[in-house]
Design an enzyme around this catalytic site. Structure first.
Site, mmCIF file in Angstrom:
data_model
loop_
_atom_site.group_PDB
_atom_site.id
_atom_site.type_symbol
_atom_site.label_atom_id
_atom_site.label_comp_id
_atom_site.label_asym_id
_atom_site.label_seq_id
_atom_site.Cartn_x
_atom_site.Cartn_y
_atom_site.Cartn_z
ATOM 1 N N ASP A 1 47.346 46.458 84.446
ATOM 2 C CA ASP A 1 48.632 47.169 84.413
ATOM 3 C C ASP A 1 49.195 47.300 82.993
ATOM 4 O O ASP A 1 50.324 47.772 82.818
ATOM 5 C CB ASP A 1 49.671 46.428 85.276
ATOM 6 C CG ASP A 1 49.650 46.849 86.752
ATOM 7 O OD1 ASP A 1 49.205 47.988 87.031
ATOM 8 O OD2 ASP A 1 50.083 46.053 87.603
ATOM 9 N N ARG B 1 50.719 39.721 85.596
ATOM 10 C CA ARG B 1 51.065 40.507 84.411
ATOM 11 C C ARG B 1 51.598 39.643 83.258
ATOM 12 O O ARG B 1 51.900 40.187 82.185
ATOM 13 C CB ARG B 1 52.092 41.602 84.768
ATOM 14 C CG ARG B 1 51.577 42.622 85.781
ATOM 15 C CD ARG B 1 52.464 43.870 85.836
ATOM 16 N NE ARG B 1 52.432 44.619 84.577
ATOM 17 C CZ ARG B 1 53.186 45.680 84.312
ATOM 18 N NH1 ARG B 1 54.049 46.110 85.217
ATOM 19 N NH2 ARG B 1 53.104 46.304 83.150
ATOM 20 N N ARG C 1 62.582 43.057 90.452
ATOM 21 C CA ARG C 1 61.850 42.453 89.339
ATOM 22 C C ARG C 1 62.761 41.674 88.388
ATOM 23 O O ARG C 1 62.649 40.468 88.264
ATOM 24 C CB ARG C 1 61.099 43.542 88.568
ATOM 25 C CG ARG C 1 60.058 44.302 89.402
ATOM 26 C CD ARG C 1 58.888 43.415 89.739
ATOM 27 N NE ARG C 1 57.890 44.083 90.555
ATOM 28 C CZ ARG C 1 56.853 44.764 90.081
ATOM 29 N NH1 ARG C 1 56.681 44.891 88.783
ATOM 30 N NH2 ARG C 1 55.977 45.319 90.906
ATOM 31 N N HIS D 1 61.495 49.400 90.302
ATOM 32 C CA HIS D 1 61.982 49.351 88.918
ATOM 33 C C HIS D 1 63.043 50.444 88.774
ATOM 34 O O HIS D 1 62.885 51.533 89.341
ATOM 35 C CB HIS D 1 60.859 49.692 87.917
ATOM 36 C CG HIS D 1 60.004 48.545 87.488
ATOM 37 N ND1 HIS D 1 58.652 48.696 87.228
ATOM 38 C CD2 HIS D 1 60.299 47.245 87.215
ATOM 39 C CE1 HIS D 1 58.147 47.532 86.827
ATOM 40 N NE2 HIS D 1 59.130 46.642 86.811
ATOM 41 N N CYS E 1 56.700 54.916 82.753
ATOM 42 C CA CYS E 1 56.064 53.592 82.747
ATOM 43 C C CYS E 1 55.071 53.451 81.604
ATOM 44 O O CYS E 1 54.872 52.363 81.081
ATOM 45 C CB CYS E 1 55.312 53.353 84.050
ATOM 46 S SG CYS E 1 56.322 53.362 85.518
HETATM 47 N N1 ARG Z 1 51.665 48.071 88.914
HETATM 48 C C1 ARG Z 1 52.769 47.922 88.018
HETATM 49 C C2 ARG Z 1 53.768 46.929 88.567
HETATM 50 O O1 ARG Z 1 53.996 46.949 89.747
HETATM 51 C C3 ARG Z 1 53.407 49.242 87.754
HETATM 52 C C4 ARG Z 1 54.466 49.176 86.708
HETATM 53 C C5 ARG Z 1 55.158 50.481 86.510
HETATM 54 N N2 ARG Z 1 55.996 50.458 85.396
HETATM 55 C C6 ARG Z 1 57.267 50.887 85.351
HETATM 56 N N3 ARG Z 1 57.885 50.912 84.219
HETATM 57 N N4 ARG Z 1 57.886 51.237 86.453
HETATM 58 O O2 ARG Z 1 54.310 46.121 87.851
#
Ligand code: ARG
Length: 292
Positions: A73, A98, A144, A173, A267
């Site tokens: 990612d 991550r 998040r 997000h 993203c």
């Molecule tokens: N697979 C990543 C996650 O879920 C995607 C992140 C997407 N990034 C963003 N800025 N929305 O963390």
């Protein structure tokens, strides 16, 4: 002439991106991800290259951070750090999958001579949840970023921070539900927010461009604006028309492979906002280097 029809001007931006060399969907941390579904990494690289080419073609500077194996990612550079006035607040990821991206971004900023690089005490996924709007920051929470991180952001950047709560897991997000179009204008999908946050948005931005669910679902809000051009997924067709109606120039991009991980244009794009006084000289030099 209505305010929406005001003449728009683009300002040259400085972006940091990470090539999707190691992109894949190997775990599931948002509802879009399905590790059972095949991913075409070569196609992801081609699509991402096209986004980078469009930024360069429109006069923006693009720096690159080296992609690391085992971090599929990492292409989603927006999550790496928040940069305002050359002050850098590094992300702290919610999911262990991550976590190792944060030190990689930290290294990039220290290696490139940024004097104020802060490690975060609280979980925050950087520009994934933080949208810089003029002199303030709109900050998402709910999935998040820890709400306590918003206070930390305010302290590090010295700017007011407006907390917004996300309630729909598809829009986990803030940058999947809201985008900044200019120093004063935003667009958003109302269904992604709690009633209280919606009231906040309506009070602060009565003229915001409201985006429907269909365009939000194809990640139309995961867009990057330079003040004139708005780079966004080419599938958000109604939104492109709405933007044209307000004097913006939509630039459609196909990032279908990256969508399999729940990400798109914004993203992939970390904006480096320089200190205003320092911008002209430093920025131009950087631009010539990147374009050469
Ligand atoms: N697979 C990543 C996650 O879920 C995607 C992140 C997407 N990034 C963003 N800025 N929305 O963390």
């Amino acid at each position: 002439m209505t305010p929406h029809r005001a003449a728009r001007t683009a300002t040259p931006r400085h972006y940091l991106m990470c090539p999707p060399t190691h992109f894949d969907v190997t775990y599931e941390i948002n509802p879009w991800m399905n590790p059972a579904k095949p991913v075409d990494t070569d196609l992801a690289v081609q699509q991402w290259e096209e986004l980078r080419r469009l930024y360069l073609e429109h006069g923006h500077t693009v720096d690159l951070v080296e992609p690391l194996p085992g971090l599929p990612d990492m292409v989603f550079a927006a999550n790496g750090a928040t940069v305002v006035d050359d002050r850098v607040l590094i992300a702290r990821f919610r999911h262990p999958e991550r976590a190792a991206e944060a030190p990689a971004y930290h290294r990039w900023f220290t290696d490139h001579g940024y004097p104020h690089v802060h490690s975060a005490a609280y979980v925050n996924e950087a520009e994934g949840d933080y949208m810089v709007l003029g002199d303030t920051v709109l900050a998402g929470t709910g999935f998040r970023t820890d709400p306590r991180a918003h206070e930390e952001l305010r302290r590090v950047l010295g700017r007011p921070v407006v907390t917004l709560r996300l309630v729909d897991p598809r829009f986990y997000h803030l940058d999947t539900a809201l985008a900044v179009l200019s120093d004063t204008e935003i667009m958003y999908y109302p269904g992604a927010f709690s009633a209280e946050s919606l009231a906040t948005l309506r009070a602060l931005h009565p003229d915001a461009l409201l985006v429907d669910e269909a365009d939000a679902e194809v990640f139309g809000l995961n867009a990057v604006s330079d003040g004139l051009r708005v780079f966004l997924p080419d599938t958000a067709t109604k939104l492109a028309r709405q933007l044209r109606g307000r004097g913006f120039q939509p630039v459609g991009v196909d990032l279908s492979e990256l969508l399999k991980a729940g990400g798109s244009v914004k993203c992939c794009t970390l904006e480096i906002r320089h200190h205003r006084a320092a911008r002209p000289a430093g920025h131009e030099a950087g631009h010539r280097r990147a374009a050469a």
